[in-house]
Design an enzyme around this catalytic site. Structure first.
Site, mmCIF file in Angstrom:
data_model
loop_
_atom_site.group_PDB
_atom_site.id
_atom_site.type_symbol
_atom_site.label_atom_id
_atom_site.label_comp_id
_atom_site.label_asym_id
_atom_site.label_seq_id
_atom_site.Cartn_x
_atom_site.Cartn_y
_atom_site.Cartn_z
ATOM 1 N N ARG A 94 -22.226 -21.174 -11.442
ATOM 2 C CA ARG A 94 -21.293 -22.109 -12.081
ATOM 3 C C ARG A 94 -19.876 -21.543 -12.186
ATOM 4 N NH1 ARG A 94 -24.861 -23.708 -17.252
ATOM 5 N NH2 ARG A 94 -25.840 -21.706 -16.710
ATOM 6 N N THR A 112 -35.136 -14.206 -16.957
ATOM 7 C CA THR A 112 -34.921 -13.016 -17.788
ATOM 8 C C THR A 112 -36.185 -12.185 -17.938
ATOM 9 O OG1 THR A 112 -35.315 -14.382 -19.741
ATOM 10 C CG2 THR A 112 -33.021 -14.043 -19.078
ATOM 11 N N TYR A 163 13.029 5.251 3.008
ATOM 12 C CA TYR A 163 12.117 4.837 4.084
ATOM 13 C C TYR A 163 12.887 4.686 5.390
ATOM 14 C CZ TYR A 163 8.482 2.065 6.429
ATOM 15 O OH TYR A 163 7.526 1.606 7.314
#
Length: 469
Positions: free
Chosen positions: A24, A88, A404
């Site tokens: 869900r 369970t 860089y």
């Protein structure tokens, strides 16, 4: 031995049920790994049990989620797989061989006598409720003790059934119960204590439901036959039992927990002027007399020191802010500010940024993988990346470390007492020596010696009257 309200914790083991598919949630991420206040749901019950002193904790996982759950929990728990999500009861049965291993080998005293079992999707549970449940379980020498609560609209939660004398005689699962009305009822919170020998004897007797699942709750009906001691402890604050099955419930428990976190910090001496607009994650720590201004987010494992002011509109993630600091409308990510440093408005400390004591960063500055030493200042817009800045350096508006070259990152080193003029471009790798100066608009492509002045494009070293050459 660890004792909690008379409970000898060495007698106990904990089981966390985390194998549900969570369909869900409609998510590629396993349900139990969805965060609530910055912390994965599955970590809440594990931390809760560890905080109570339960040393042995087993987490039941599905084969598809095991790797990700292990990344979240590490080696502080044991893992048991439930190959198919068959309820369970089936999940708990997968732990039997592990928990009865010593008993099967004849060393009965080494097995846990009692189990506390809870789901991985109820992050609002608190230690006091579990402590009371465990104590009651022992006091009444119960076979099974259930944590329950009164809900006005139970929805998809199981209803507790009692007989005329108030004894628990069963639990009706919403998935199997017919004609259940969404009216006030006592619900099952999905938290149980069991006498381990009784559980292992009776769990195999539970029959599968019409949908093919074995429910742990079916054990509660054994009380109606008069051959079991099954009790319930009703929780004072029922919404502590709120589970998460979809994104709506995820938002609901997030909002509730966030309110509790804010309230706790205010009661501990933190000023939060507008709690509704402040988001503080579960693992954040805040010092006394700190002030958190509106529309601020403290996320991850952020720490804020005493008497610091954060906000308005600031976002701190996994960052450390010392005492008497100020972070005004700025963003910190994996950054450190020592005592007395301040930043903002509208600046950004990225990963690896480190401001030592007394450093001042003004507006529209970005810093990453760089350390600024004591007393250095950058009052206005600019960029510092992959740099080491010495003490008491003045960094002019518009300065940039050009770190860089299109393939690799390079470092810039600036010594103590340096003055960097406005719009200086520092083309790394480059070093500026102590007490050196760069002129406004300079492009520094070569090292600048200690105490010298560099100006121009590209910069050259010029002689000043003050130079002792």
């Amino acid at each position: 031995e660890f004792l909690l309200r008379g409970v000898l914790m060495s007698q106990w083991a904990g089981v966390v049920l985390a194998a549900g598919m969570g369909v869900r949630m409609k998510s590629r991420l396993p349900k139990v790994l969805h965060p609530v206040c910055g912390k994965e749901m599955v970590r809440y019950p594990v931390d809760l049990l560890q905080g109570l002193g339960v040393e042995r904790i087993l987490v039941v996982v599905s084969p598809t989620s095991r790797v990700e759950v292990e990344k979240a929990l590490g080696d502080k728990v044991e893992y048991v797989e439930q190959a198919t999500a068959n309820g369970t009861g089936d999940a708990v049965s997968q732990t039997a061989n592990r928990l009865m291993a010593n008993r099967l080998n004849g060393a009965e005293d080494d097995n846990p006598e009692h189990l506390i079992i809870l789901g991985a999707d109820s992050p609002l549970l608190e230690a006091e409720s579990l402590s009371r449940l465990m104590s009651t379980h022992l006091e009444k020498t119960s076979n099974m003790t259930i944590l329950t609560g009164d809900f006005d609209t139970p929805g998809d939660l199981g209803r507790v059934q009692r007989n005329g004398t108030g004894q628990v005689i069963g639990i009706v699962e919403a998935a199997t119960g017919e004609g259940l009305e969404d009216s006030p009822a006592e619900i099952n919170g999905g938290v149980y204590c069991f006498s381990a020998p009784w559980l292992w004897e009776h769990l195999p007797q539970v029959e599968a439901s019409p949908v093919g699942e074995v429910y742990l709750t079916a054990l509660a009906s054994m009380n109606s036959e008069g051959n079991a001691s099954i009790n319930a402890v009703k929780i004072a604050r029922a919404n502590d039992l709120q589970g998460v099955n979809n994104r709506v419930q995820l938002a609901q428990v997030e909002a509730e927990l966030r309110q509790r976190i804010n309230q706790r910090w205010m009661l501990d001496g933190v000023t939060i002027f507008d709690p509704a607009s402040v988001f503080i994650d579960a693992e954040v720590t805040i010092g006394q007399d700190a002030v958190i201004l509106p529309n601020t987010m403290l996320l991850g494992r952020t720490t804020v020191g005493e008497e610091s002011e954060i906000g308005p509109g600031s976002v701190l993630r996994d960052s450390s802010v010392g005492n008497r600091c100020r972070v005004t409308t700025s963003v910190l990510e994996d950054a450190v500010m020592e005592d007395g440093a301040n930043i903002g408005p509208f600046s950004h400390l990225r990963s690896g940024a480190y401001l030592e004591s007394g450093v001042h960063i003004g507006n529209f500055a970005e810093i990453k993988e760089s350390r600024l030493a004591v007393g250095s200042l950058m009052g206005h817009f600019g960029y510092i990346g992959d740099a080491s800045i010495g003490a008491n350096v003045n960094l002019g508006a518009g300065m940039v470390t050009c770190n860089y070259d299109g393939r690799e990152k390079h470092r810039t080193n600036i010594g103590a007492g340096v003055f960097i003029g406005c719009d200086t471009m520092l083309v790394a790798p480059v070093t500026v020596g102590d007490d050196a100066v760069t002129g406004a608009g300079s492009v520094i492509t070569e090292d600048v010696p200690q105490g010298r002045l560099a100006v121009g494009v590209p910069a050259r070293i010029v002689v000043r009257k003050s130079d002792n050459i």
